[in-house]
Design an enzyme around this catalytic site. Structure first.
Site, PDB file in Angstrom:
ATOM      1  N   SER A   1       0.690  -1.217  -0.089  1.00 16.97           N
ATOM      2  CA  SER A   1       0.040   0.008  -0.141  1.00 16.97           C
ATOM      3  C   SER A   1       0.851   1.205  -0.075  1.00 16.97           C
ATOM      4  O   SER A   1       1.903   1.243   0.016  1.00 16.97           O
ATOM      5  CB  SER A   1      -0.861  -0.080   1.115  1.00 16.97           C
ATOM      6  OG  SER A   1      -0.046   0.064   2.319  1.00 16.97           O
TER       7      SER A   1
ATOM      8  N   SER B   1       0.969   3.451   2.551  1.00 17.87           N
ATOM      9  CA  SER B   1       0.956   3.948   3.788  1.00 17.87           C
ATOM     10  C   SER B   1       2.277   4.502   4.213  1.00 17.87           C
ATOM     11  O   SER B   1       2.492   5.414   5.151  1.00 17.87           O
ATOM     12  CB  SER B   1       0.458   3.110   5.031  1.00 17.87           C
ATOM     13  OG  SER B   1       1.409   2.012   4.978  1.00 17.87           O
TER      14      SER B   1
ATOM     15  N   LYS C   1       6.011   0.131   9.226  1.00 17.45           N
ATOM     16  CA  LYS C   1       5.849   1.359   9.643  1.00 17.45           C
ATOM     17  C   LYS C   1       7.080   1.962  10.131  1.00 17.45           C
ATOM     18  O   LYS C   1       8.134   1.278  10.104  1.00 17.45           O
ATOM     19  CB  LYS C   1       4.547   1.421  10.910  1.00 17.45           C
ATOM     20  CG  LYS C   1       3.444   0.972  10.182  1.00 17.45           C
ATOM     21  CD  LYS C   1       2.566   1.811   9.248  1.00 17.45           C
ATOM     22  CE  LYS C   1       1.264   1.073   9.017  1.00 17.45           C
ATOM     23  NZ  LYS C   1       0.898   1.566   7.956  1.00 17.45           N
TER      24      LYS C   1
ATOM     25  N   SER D   1      -2.638   6.362   6.867  1.00 18.28           N
ATOM     26  CA  SER D   1      -1.737   5.173   7.241  1.00 18.28           C
ATOM     27  C   SER D   1      -2.580   4.834   8.703  1.00 18.28           C
ATOM     28  O   SER D   1      -3.124   5.529   9.666  1.00 18.28           O
ATOM     29  CB  SER D   1      -0.603   5.582   7.755  1.00 18.28           C
ATOM     30  OG  SER D   1       0.250   4.764   8.542  1.00 18.28           O
TER      31      SER D   1
END
Length: 301
Positions: free
Chosen positions: A105, A107, A162, A266
């Site tokens: 993705s 994010s 992340k 996100s």
């Protein structure tokens, strides 16, 4: 998905390893004895007759074929012995050295794009036992600014990626799109606008200094804050407070607070809570391929 693959790989390693050991200890010596017996029987009973009828060249061909049949291993032994070294190499490499991941993705834009194929260092944060993921040797700990792969706490079978924002004991505040760590605003500088193809829109791009790491982040162009509503009653949720325009959290021991670089797009610790140390997989350090854009290949931070 990653955990399931690790379990499947471990099971295959055990099965092929057991067959490989059986072959070394019993099956191979038994085949060698059969070959020796077949050779002696052929030389005694068949070779003289074949030499008279078909000639010496035919004797050699028949003997070679007879010995090959006598020494042939069952298919399940052949496959296990052939694949065991390969599976062992992949298992050790993937469990203790590096593991490949695909970014699914946007994010982590602009740092990582959807479709980036990355490598994750598995030993930066310590040696963990495969499958059970128990740390047995502590080498290092996640640091602010690290891009970390971890098992998503609400669904441990799913891998997430992340950036580490908060360490154990840190107080994290994200209010009106301003990030603070332990009461100090995280420095950032406007760089311009960034076009997101997936959303067909522009976002404001900033350079942010998080710990020792300088990296880029995106914020939606509209000014002001945005409401944050947690989507689960996550562990240690009482350490977080939510208010108009943002939230504050104190990171518990043995946990980390993570956020995506694409801040307004996100799903991260602001919504589902903290990452326990037992869920940590490793540190992303290299983009090894993006089939849509080869210029993406290189190190990340």
């Amino acid at each position: 998905m990653s955990w399931n693959f690790a379990l499947i790989l471990f099971v295959l390693l055990v099965l092929t390893g057991v067959v490989w050991m059986m072959d070394v200890a019993w099956l191979r010596p038994a085949r060698q004895r059969r070959v020796a017996d077949a050779a002696a029987e052929f030389d005694r009973d068949r070779a003289p007759h074949l030499a008279r009828v078909e000639g010496q060249a035919a004797v050699s061909q028949h003997r070679e074929r007879t010995l090959a049949e006598a020494g042939k291993a069952p298919w399940w032994v052949e496959y296990s012995v052939s694949f065991f070294p390969v599976i062992l190499f992949v298992f050790v490499l993937r469990s203790f050295v590096v593991e490949p991941f695909r970014i699914p993705s946007g994010s982590m834009l602009p740092t990582l794009q959807s479709g980036d194929l990355i490598l994750v260092n598995k030993f930066t944060y310590g040696i963990r036992l495969p499958v059970v993921d128990t740390k047995v040797i502590g080498i290092g700990e996640p640091q602010r600014g690290d891009i970390m792969v971890f098992r998503y706490p609400p669904e441990p079978d799913v891998d997430f990626i992340k950036r580490v924002v908060g360490l154990p004991g840190d107080e994290i505040a994200y209010v009106n799109k301003e990030l603070s760590v332990n009461g100090k605003p995280v420095p950032r500088e406007r760089m311009g606008d960034y076009f997101e193809p997936d959303r067909a829109s522009y976002s404001a791009e900033f350079s942010e200094q998080l710990g020792d790491v300088s990296h880029r982040i995106l914020l939606d162009a509209q000014p002001g804050g945005s409401e944050i509503y947690p989507n689960v009653a996550f562990p240690y949720h009482n350490r977080c407070s939510y208010q108009p325009g943002g939230m504050r959290c104190t990171v518990p021991e043995g946990h980390y607070f993570v956020m995506g670089d694409n801040r307004d797009n996100s799903a991260d610790s602001r919504y589902w809570g903290f990452v326990p140390d037992k869920n940590v997989v490793g540190k992303a350090f290299f983009i090894w391929m993006n089939f849509s854009d080869l210029s993406r290949i290189g190190g990340v931070r």
